[in-house]
Design a protein around this motif. Structure first.
Motif, PDB file in Angstrom:
ATOM      1  N   LEU A  47      27.334  45.703  -2.622  1.00  0.00           N
ATOM      2  CA  LEU A  47      25.847  45.744  -2.022  1.00  0.00           C
ATOM      3  C   LEU A  47      24.475  46.241  -2.859  1.00  0.00           C
ATOM      4  O   LEU A  47      24.694  46.974  -3.675  1.00  0.00           O
ATOM      5  CB  LEU A  47      25.825  46.538  -0.703  1.00  0.00           C
ATOM      6  CG  LEU A  47      24.400  46.677   0.187  1.00  0.00           C
ATOM      7  CD1 LEU A  47      24.289  45.297   0.978  1.00  0.00           C
ATOM      8  CD2 LEU A  47      24.586  47.556   1.242  1.00  0.00           C
ATOM      9  N   THR A  48      23.491  45.231  -2.863  1.00  0.00           N
ATOM     10  CA  THR A  48      22.246  45.687  -3.362  1.00  0.00           C
ATOM     11  C   THR A  48      21.142  45.759  -2.170  1.00  0.00           C
ATOM     12  O   THR A  48      21.032  44.834  -1.370  1.00  0.00           O
ATOM     13  CB  THR A  48      21.962  44.770  -4.567  1.00  0.00           C
ATOM     14  OG1 THR A  48      20.858  45.266  -5.304  1.00  0.00           O
ATOM     15  CG2 THR A  48      21.330  43.479  -4.192  1.00  0.00           C
ATOM     16  N   GLU A  49      20.272  46.626  -2.805  1.00  0.00           N
ATOM     17  CA  GLU A  49      19.135  47.031  -1.594  1.00  0.00           C
ATOM     18  C   GLU A  49      17.827  47.088  -2.760  1.00  0.00           C
ATOM     19  O   GLU A  49      17.654  48.243  -3.544  1.00  0.00           O
ATOM     20  CB  GLU A  49      19.182  47.739  -0.618  1.00  0.00           C
ATOM     21  CG  GLU A  49      17.597  47.816   0.165  1.00  0.00           C
ATOM     22  CD  GLU A  49      17.613  48.508   1.440  1.00  0.00           C
ATOM     23  OE1 GLU A  49      16.505  48.987   1.611  1.00  0.00           O
ATOM     24  OE2 GLU A  49      18.609  49.237   1.801  1.00  0.00           O
ATOM     25  N   LEU A  50      16.909  46.161  -2.984  1.00  0.00           N
ATOM     26  CA  LEU A  50      15.744  46.335  -3.688  1.00  0.00           C
ATOM     27  C   LEU A  50      14.707  46.294  -2.715  1.00  0.00           C
ATOM     28  O   LEU A  50      14.246  45.272  -1.980  1.00  0.00           O
ATOM     29  CB  LEU A  50      15.669  45.336  -4.729  1.00  0.00           C
ATOM     30  CG  LEU A  50      16.850  45.295  -5.619  1.00  0.00           C
ATOM     31  CD1 LEU A  50      16.872  44.073  -6.891  1.00  0.00           C
ATOM     32  CD2 LEU A  50      17.378  46.611  -6.396  1.00  0.00           C
ATOM     33  N   GLY A  51      13.488  46.979  -3.021  1.00  0.00           N
ATOM     34  CA  GLY A  51      12.362  47.047  -2.212  1.00  0.00           C
ATOM     35  C   GLY A  51      11.359  48.095  -2.772  1.00  0.00           C
ATOM     36  O   GLY A  51      11.731  48.651  -3.615  1.00  0.00           O
ATOM     37  N   PRO A  52      10.342  48.153  -2.038  1.00  0.00           N
ATOM     38  CA  PRO A  52       9.213  49.295  -2.347  1.00  0.00           C
ATOM     39  C   PRO A  52       9.661  50.732  -2.252  1.00  0.00           C
ATOM     40  O   PRO A  52      10.787  50.806  -1.518  1.00  0.00           O
ATOM     41  CB  PRO A  52       8.139  49.038  -1.217  1.00  0.00           C
ATOM     42  CG  PRO A  52       8.560  47.739  -0.638  1.00  0.00           C
ATOM     43  CD  PRO A  52       9.749  47.477  -0.576  1.00  0.00           C
ATOM     44  N   ARG A  53       9.225  51.553  -2.836  1.00  0.00           N
ATOM     45  CA  ARG A  53       9.577  52.834  -2.887  1.00  0.00           C
ATOM     46  C   ARG A  53       9.104  53.365  -1.419  1.00  0.00           C
ATOM     47  O   ARG A  53       8.392  53.213  -0.644  1.00  0.00           O
ATOM     48  CB  ARG A  53       8.443  53.641  -3.814  1.00  0.00           C
ATOM     49  CG  ARG A  53       8.997  53.460  -5.264  1.00  0.00           C
ATOM     50  CD  ARG A  53       8.009  54.188  -6.115  1.00  0.00           C
ATOM     51  NE  ARG A  53       8.526  54.096  -7.636  1.00  0.00           N
ATOM     52  CZ  ARG A  53       8.263  52.808  -8.430  1.00  0.00           C
ATOM     53  NH1 ARG A  53       7.548  51.982  -7.842  1.00  0.00           N
ATOM     54  NH2 ARG A  53       8.567  52.965  -9.611  1.00  0.00           N
ATOM     55  N   GLY A  54       9.868  54.597  -0.915  1.00  0.00           N
ATOM     56  CA  GLY A  54       9.734  55.230   0.179  1.00  0.00           C
ATOM     57  C   GLY A  54      10.192  54.399   1.536  1.00  0.00           C
ATOM     58  O   GLY A  54       9.921  54.740   2.522  1.00  0.00           O
TER      59      GLY A  54
ATOM     60  N   ALA B 219      26.257  41.106  -0.735  1.00  0.00           N
ATOM     61  CA  ALA B 219      25.138  41.016   0.118  1.00  0.00           C
ATOM     62  C   ALA B 219      23.983  41.631  -0.601  1.00  0.00           C
ATOM     63  O   ALA B 219      23.999  42.553  -1.438  1.00  0.00           O
ATOM     64  CB  ALA B 219      25.133  41.844   1.651  1.00  0.00           C
ATOM     65  N   TYR B 220      22.643  41.193  -0.355  1.00  0.00           N
ATOM     66  CA  TYR B 220      21.273  41.604  -0.746  1.00  0.00           C
ATOM     67  C   TYR B 220      20.512  41.883   0.493  1.00  0.00           C
ATOM     68  O   TYR B 220      20.059  41.079   1.090  1.00  0.00           O
ATOM     69  CB  TYR B 220      20.744  40.670  -1.872  1.00  0.00           C
ATOM     70  CG  TYR B 220      19.473  40.768  -2.323  1.00  0.00           C
ATOM     71  CD1 TYR B 220      18.378  41.982  -1.741  1.00  0.00           C
ATOM     72  CD2 TYR B 220      19.042  40.236  -3.521  1.00  0.00           C
ATOM     73  CE1 TYR B 220      17.435  42.400  -2.625  1.00  0.00           C
ATOM     74  CE2 TYR B 220      17.921  40.591  -4.194  1.00  0.00           C
ATOM     75  CZ  TYR B 220      17.112  41.612  -3.623  1.00  0.00           C
ATOM     76  OH  TYR B 220      15.914  41.845  -4.247  1.00  0.00           O
ATOM     77  N   ILE B 221      20.013  43.234   0.533  1.00  0.00           N
ATOM     78  CA  ILE B 221      19.318  43.673   1.797  1.00  0.00           C
ATOM     79  C   ILE B 221      17.773  43.605   1.209  1.00  0.00           C
ATOM     80  O   ILE B 221      17.652  44.057   0.440  1.00  0.00           O
ATOM     81  CB  ILE B 221      19.589  45.162   2.317  1.00  0.00           C
ATOM     82  CG1 ILE B 221      21.035  45.182   2.835  1.00  0.00           C
ATOM     83  CG2 ILE B 221      18.650  45.607   3.179  1.00  0.00           C
ATOM     84  CD1 ILE B 221      21.532  46.571   3.185  1.00  0.00           C
ATOM     85  N   PRO B 222      16.876  42.800   1.968  1.00  0.00           N
ATOM     86  CA  PRO B 222      15.681  42.819   1.367  1.00  0.00           C
ATOM     87  C   PRO B 222      14.878  43.953   1.903  1.00  0.00           C
ATOM     88  O   PRO B 222      14.103  44.171   2.869  1.00  0.00           O
ATOM     89  CB  PRO B 222      14.946  41.609   2.403  1.00  0.00           C
ATOM     90  CG  PRO B 222      15.875  41.488   3.308  1.00  0.00           C
ATOM     91  CD  PRO B 222      17.112  42.065   3.087  1.00  0.00           C
ATOM     92  N   GLY B 223      14.788  44.907   0.996  1.00  0.00           N
ATOM     93  CA  GLY B 223      14.044  46.365   1.184  1.00  0.00           C
ATOM     94  C   GLY B 223      12.622  46.203   1.634  1.00  0.00           C
ATOM     95  O   GLY B 223      12.091  47.000   2.179  1.00  0.00           O
ATOM     96  N   TRP B 224      11.830  45.027   1.236  1.00  0.00           N
ATOM     97  CA  TRP B 224      10.660  44.916   1.445  1.00  0.00           C
ATOM     98  C   TRP B 224      10.246  44.552   2.957  1.00  0.00           C
ATOM     99  O   TRP B 224       9.039  44.495   3.458  1.00  0.00           O
ATOM    100  CB  TRP B 224      10.100  43.740   0.737  1.00  0.00           C
ATOM    101  CG  TRP B 224      10.662  42.499   0.590  1.00  0.00           C
ATOM    102  CD1 TRP B 224      10.551  41.353   1.512  1.00  0.00           C
ATOM    103  CD2 TRP B 224      11.956  41.995  -0.126  1.00  0.00           C
ATOM    104  NE1 TRP B 224      11.257  40.336   1.409  1.00  0.00           N
ATOM    105  CE2 TRP B 224      12.312  40.788   0.354  1.00  0.00           C
ATOM    106  CE3 TRP B 224      12.504  42.738  -1.095  1.00  0.00           C
ATOM    107  CZ2 TRP B 224      13.378  39.739   0.035  1.00  0.00           C
ATOM    108  CZ3 TRP B 224      13.683  41.754  -1.681  1.00  0.00           C
ATOM    109  CH2 TRP B 224      14.078  40.446  -1.213  1.00  0.00           C
ATOM    110  N   GLU B 225      11.414  44.223   3.529  1.00  0.00           N
ATOM    111  CA  GLU B 225      11.181  43.886   5.155  1.00  0.00           C
ATOM    112  C   GLU B 225      11.394  45.159   6.051  1.00  0.00           C
ATOM    113  O   GLU B 225      11.407  45.213   7.137  1.00  0.00           O
ATOM    114  CB  GLU B 225      12.550  43.153   5.490  1.00  0.00           C
ATOM    115  CG  GLU B 225      12.025  41.564   5.018  1.00  0.00           C
ATOM    116  CD  GLU B 225      12.893  40.497   5.619  1.00  0.00           C
ATOM    117  OE1 GLU B 225      13.655  40.713   6.247  1.00  0.00           O
ATOM    118  OE2 GLU B 225      12.944  39.449   5.222  1.00  0.00           O
ATOM    119  N   ILE B 226      11.672  46.318   5.211  1.00  0.00           N
ATOM    120  CA  ILE B 226      11.726  47.749   5.931  1.00  0.00           C
ATOM    121  C   ILE B 226      10.678  48.469   5.683  1.00  0.00           C
ATOM    122  O   ILE B 226      10.057  48.485   4.531  1.00  0.00           O
ATOM    123  CB  ILE B 226      13.030  48.407   5.343  1.00  0.00           C
ATOM    124  CG1 ILE B 226      14.452  47.655   5.648  1.00  0.00           C
ATOM    125  CG2 ILE B 226      13.131  49.938   6.077  1.00  0.00           C
ATOM    126  CD1 ILE B 226      15.511  48.117   5.014  1.00  0.00           C
TER     127      ILE B 226
END
Length: 669
Positions: A216-223, A347-354
């Motif tokens: 699994l990978t999740e990339l997105g903004p910090r925090g 899978a790739y979780i879109p961290g920018w949607e969190i």
């Protein structure tokens, strides 16, 4: 809800605000705190809770080793002769002395003898260490090679007993929505603060805990809390901070014959993927082999392991711009930007949607004690729920074998988390399946950009067996706005170029400034690779401009040509014809056709050079929003290799030579 929890999970729940309260004063994982809270605060009676909190505070104050108070604690052990502490302990084999020696993280002592039986019982001591309640003694012997600190008793902080059948049976008393909220609260989050989409992402973070060998990978903004659950939630998960690692540490140590992290942890999470580096040249290849099969070869041994891999990292800037100009896996280090490596991700979780975490996002309500939750998630690893798909649905034709495997593992993981009793409906499976398809398609969309036409099939779908209806599943970011604007000034041209070293293709934009002058030519955005192409394009226009217009002269103007590497492919070549068209457009002050991309190039004599891979070039043009393609006639022999749905997106404008290309690019008959 609270009454149900007290009825069916009495002694296994905790008020999460208590965890938050104690966490602020002690830098220990949440599962350690909740282990203690579960012992003393598992009640709905405020008086008992308050007494329990005080008891836990006393234990932490008295027994938890704070790094800045280590000398005080060491003194207490020496003076009292026997003292109980809470600390993280790791161990390693001392080959010279043929004994195992322990190291205490906060107490700051090492070279502490630890017996072989303890090591055999708790193998994780050798792989990163575990938090324990330890009874220590102090025995000084000037003839001893070991530390005077002696381990008298060691008790890892984990549940002594777990009844899985009771857990599964009690799931029936909660609705699906109640259960999802309970699971999310158990991670410390308040579900009422999030929309449905975010809840799915928070649940997906837990799939590696219930599904073996899940990548699994999740990339997105910090925090956004990407690494939180892997560090805090379970004693079976380890978070590896970004930086150098070794094959010996991660997989297998040939010298000590010890299996590394993958053999001792259920989840190995890598924080800050941009910093991952292997000291060993074969590290990434071994990782690829393991991610594919759950096994790896070291020496003569083929070693099996079940650990899931999680890669979390930060994406800076606008997702929309990144989608247009690069790919959504770009934060990974250069050595890992490889389609074969990424194709192994499920899978790739879109961290920018969190959303970024705020204080009110953390719950004050009841959830499972983290250690209890860790146990039921671990037990669920033994089961496979992926056959739920086949009862109701078939997967579409664009999914290859790896896609199918990825989707099935994601579906299995989510169904385990939401329906551990396997009591799900067709619509429950549909909901999970559509989400699983989107997570895998996000990987495939990036592979298409990195690896070209090999990964062209991204139109993921599933067929409802009962209705014989095909439903397609998209990802929001794939429908981003066009890169190529509808109107460009004279001298601006888009083309597809190739990196001569990596052979990656990408979109290049040329912008030309033309002012009255004496034929002086300057340029920016080019590399030494383009030196000859620039020189040859200038020579060609000087010799052939009169064939296009007899009323202009190259020497009447000065020029500044700027190249923009839109897709960040690095060096690029195959641009001589596009430079020529750009110069002609600027000199004639004639705009190019709207949303056009130029394919093909030429040599110094004006002979046309065709595309080396027309299908890949057209795919990039389509992804960039091109509506017209200026195509060399020589490329027509490749048309059969291009999928019909890509061809249908363009008006193809065929040219035979450079002069013909200029006329057609500028819309001149």
């Amino acid at each position: 809800m609270r009454d149900k929890l007290n009825t069916y999970f009495a002694g296994k729940i905790v008020r999460k605000d208590l965890t938050k309260l104690l966490k602020e004063g002690a830098n220990v994982p949440i599962y350690v705190l909740e282990y203690l809270l579960g012992m003393y605060c598992s009640s709905d009676d405020e008086e008992i809770i308050n007494e329990g909190i005080e008891r836990v505070k006393q234990i932490l104050a008295k027994n938890y080793v704070r790094p800045d108070e280590r000398e005080i604690v060491k003194s207490k052990i020496k003076e009292k002769g026997r003292y109980k502490i809470i600390d993280k302990i790791s161990a390693k084999l001392n080959e010279r002395q043929n004994v195992y020696l322990a190291e205490f993280q906060n107490l700051g002592i090492n070279n502490v003898y630890i017996d072989e039986d303890t090591i055999k019982k708790y193998q994780k001591l050798l792989a990163g260490g575990i938090w324990c309640i330890v009874t220590m003694e102090y025995v000084f012997d000037e003839n001893s090679h070991f530390s005077p600190f002696v381990i008298e008793e060691i008790k890892p902080i984990q549940m002594p007993y777990f009844n899985f059948e009771e857990f599964v049976n009690n799931r029936q008393y909660f609705t699906k929505e109640e259960w999802i909220d309970l699971v999310i609260r158990s991670t410390g989050m308040e579900p009422n603060e999030f929309d449905e989409k975010t809840k799915w992402h928070l649940m997906a973070r837990l799939i590696p805990f219930v599904e073996n060998n899940y990548n699994l990978t999740e990339l997105g903004p910090r925090g956004t809390g990407k690494s939180f659950v892997y560090k805090e939630l379970s004693p079976y998960s380890i978070l590896v901070s970004g930086g150098q690692t070794t094959v010996a540490n991660l997989f297998y140590n040939m010298a000590s014959k010890q299996v590394g992290l993958v053999g001792n942890w259920d989840v190995v999470a890598f924080d800050e993927v941009a910093g991952i580096k292997f000291k060993d040249k074969d590290g990434i290849q071994i990782m690829k082999d393991y991610m594919e099969s759950g096994s790896f070869a070291r020496g003569k041994n083929q070693i099996q392991a079940k650990a899931s891999f999680v890669f979390v990292g930060n994406i800076d800037g606008s997702i929309e711009n990144l989608v247009k100009t690069s790919h959504l896996l770009s934060p990974f280090p250069k050595e890992m930007i490889d389609s074969a490596f990424f194709d192994r991700f499920h899978a790739y979780i879109p961290g920018w949607e969190i959303p970024k975490m705020r204080p009110h996002f953390f719950t004050n309500d009841y959830g499972f004690i983290s250690d209890y939750m860790a146990e039921w998630m671990r037990e669920l690893q033994k089961y496979n729920f992926s056959n739920a798909i086949e009862k109701y649905f078939r997967l579409g034709k664009d999914l290859n074998q790896r896609d199918v495997k990825a989707v099935k593992k994601t579906v299995s993981g989510l169904l385990k988390l939401i329906h551990p009793d396997e009591k799900y409906t067709k619509e429950d499976v549909r909901e999970v399946l559509e989400y699983a398809l989107s997570l895998r398609r996000r990987i495939k969309e990036q592979l298409k950009k990195i690896g070209g036409m090999e990964f062209y099939d991204v139109n993921f779908s599933y067929i409802d067996i009962e209705l014989n209806e095909e439903i397609f599943v998209n990802v929001p970011e794939s429908s981003s706005k066009s890169v190529i604007p509808p109107d460009l000034p004279a001298g601006s041209i888009y083309t597809i170029a190739t990196n001569p070293e990596t052979f990656h293709k990408g979109l290049i934009r040329f912008d030309l400034q033309v002012i009255p002058g004496s034929g002086k030519f300057e340029h920016t955005g080019f590399s030494t690779v383009n030196k000859d192409e620039l020189k040859e394009a200038i020579s060609y226009i000087q010799a052939n401009l009169k064939r296009i217009s007899s009323s202009v002269s190259f020497k009447n103007f000065d020029y500044h040509l700027r190249a923009t590497d839109v897709n960040s492919i690095g060096k690029f070549s195959g641009i001589e014809l596009s430079i020529f068209i750009s110069l002609c457009s600027g000199i004639l002050d004639k705009k190019p056709l709207s949303q056009m991309v130029v394919l093909g190039s030429m040599n110094i004599g004006g002979a046309i050079i065709g595309s080396d891979n027309l299908a890949d070039s057209l795919q990039i043009a389509a992804d960039s929003g091109a509506k017209r393609v200026l195509l060399p006639a020589i490329d027509m022999n490749q048309i059969a290799s291009v999928p019909a749905d890509i061809l249908s997106k363009f008006q193809l404008i065929i040219y035979s030579d450079p002069i013909d290309a200029v006329y057609k690019a500028l819309g001149v008959e």
